[in-house]
Scaffold this active site. Sequence first.
Site, PDB file in Angstrom:
ATOM      1  N   GLY A  71       0.846  -1.189   0.000  1.00 51.42           N
ATOM      2  CA  GLY A  71       0.000   0.000   0.000  1.00 51.42           C
ATOM      3  C   GLY A  71       0.875   1.231   0.000  1.00 51.42           C
ATOM      4  O   GLY A  71       1.993   1.196   0.520  1.00 51.42           O
ATOM      5  N   CYS A 118       5.752   0.009   7.733  1.00 51.17           N
ATOM      6  CA  CYS A 118       5.386   1.145   6.891  1.00 51.17           C
ATOM      7  C   CYS A 118       6.598   1.528   6.045  1.00 51.17           C
ATOM      8  O   CYS A 118       7.710   1.595   6.566  1.00 51.17           O
ATOM      9  CB  CYS A 118       4.968   2.318   7.779  1.00 51.17           C
ATOM     10  SG  CYS A 118       4.555   3.808   6.860  1.00 51.17           S
ATOM     11  N   LEU A 119       6.374   1.786   4.762  1.00 57.20           N
ATOM     12  CA  LEU A 119       7.482   2.155   3.882  1.00 57.20           C
ATOM     13  C   LEU A 119       8.156   3.446   4.345  1.00 57.20           C
ATOM     14  O   LEU A 119       9.327   3.673   4.035  1.00 57.20           O
ATOM     15  CB  LEU A 119       6.991   2.313   2.432  1.00 57.20           C
ATOM     16  CG  LEU A 119       6.485   1.039   1.745  1.00 57.20           C
ATOM     17  CD1 LEU A 119       5.951   1.367   0.355  1.00 57.20           C
ATOM     18  CD2 LEU A 119       7.575  -0.028   1.658  1.00 57.20           C
ATOM     19  N   GLU A 161      -3.549   2.768   5.151  1.00 48.10           N
ATOM     20  CA  GLU A 161      -3.435   3.842   4.141  1.00 48.10           C
ATOM     21  C   GLU A 161      -4.388   4.998   4.451  1.00 48.10           C
ATOM     22  O   GLU A 161      -4.026   6.165   4.280  1.00 48.10           O
ATOM     23  CB  GLU A 161      -3.683   3.299   2.726  1.00 48.10           C
ATOM     24  CG  GLU A 161      -2.736   2.179   2.283  1.00 48.10           C
ATOM     25  CD  GLU A 161      -1.270   2.437   2.596  1.00 48.10           C
ATOM     26  OE1 GLU A 161      -0.817   3.596   2.500  1.00 48.10           O
ATOM     27  OE2 GLU A 161      -0.567   1.478   2.961  1.00 48.10           O
ATOM     28  N   HIS A 164      -2.895   7.191   6.923  1.00 48.89           N
ATOM     29  CA  HIS A 164      -1.919   8.109   6.317  1.00 48.89           C
ATOM     30  C   HIS A 164      -2.608   9.383   5.817  1.00 48.89           C
ATOM     31  O   HIS A 164      -2.057  10.473   5.934  1.00 48.89           O
ATOM     32  CB  HIS A 164      -1.223   7.452   5.121  1.00 48.89           C
ATOM     33  CG  HIS A 164       0.023   6.685   5.472  1.00 48.89           C
ATOM     34  ND1 HIS A 164       1.107   7.275   6.082  1.00 48.89           N
ATOM     35  CD2 HIS A 164       0.363   5.391   5.274  1.00 48.89           C
ATOM     36  CE1 HIS A 164       2.068   6.357   6.251  1.00 48.89           C
ATOM     37  NE2 HIS A 164       1.629   5.207   5.773  1.00 48.89           N
TER      38      HIS A 164
HETATM   39 ZN   LIG Z   1       2.569   3.425   5.873  1.00 46.47          ZN
END
Ligand SMILES: [Zn+2]
Length: 195
Positions: A71, A118-119, A161, A164
Site C-alpha cells: 500500500g 510502513c514504507l 493507508e 496516512h
Molecule cells: Zn505506511
Amino acid sequence: MSDKSTSSKAPAAAITETPLVSSPPRKIYPIVKYGDPVLEKAGAPVKDFDAELEELAEDMFASMYAAQGVGLAAPQIGKSMRFAVVDVTGGKNPEAKIVLANPEVTHAEGEVREEEGCLSIPGFRGYVVRPQFVTVKAQSVKGEPFEIRGENLLARAFCHEIDHLNGILFLQHLGMLKRDMIKRKIKKLRKQGEW
Ligand SMILES: [Zn+2]
C-alpha cells in the site's frame, strides 16, 4: 504499508529483445520518511479526476512495487492529498490493484492483532490491532464512487493507508514504550545521517 514476506525474490529474468508489455516507463517516487511533516498532516480531498491523476496512480503502483510494499498513500511521496493505492498481491495479480480516492471506512468488524510495517518507517515493525473486516467507501481514479470490502491483510492495508491520509502513522497505535523506543532509534539514526 510494507510487506517483508516478499523478500524471497525469483532471479531476474534474462533480457529479451522484444518486451512483453509496452507500457510507458513509470516515475519511481522516493518514499518520504518519518520526520517529514507531510506524513503527519491530513491530506486535501481529490477534486480533479483527470489524466494526471491516472498517471499518478500508475506511478504510485510502480513506486510501491519497487519498494516492495502492499500500500502507498500520496503523503508518502510528498503529496498531501486523499489518494492511495493498495495491492496485497504485490503486483502478482493486475486485478488486485486498488485505487482509493477520498476513501472512508464506513463499517468495521472484528479485531486482529498482527505485525505491521510502513514504507516511511523502514526497518521497524510493531503489533497493531486492526478490524478483521472493513467496508470502505471511495472514488475510483475516474471519480466513480464505489464500495469495497476487505478482510485481514486487505482490511489492514485499507486502515493503514486511510490513516496516512489523516496524518496518522502506525506508531500511534503502538504502546508508549514500543513507540518511544522506535522514535529514539530513529533519532539516533538521523544523528548518524542514516535516516
Ligand atoms: Zn505506511
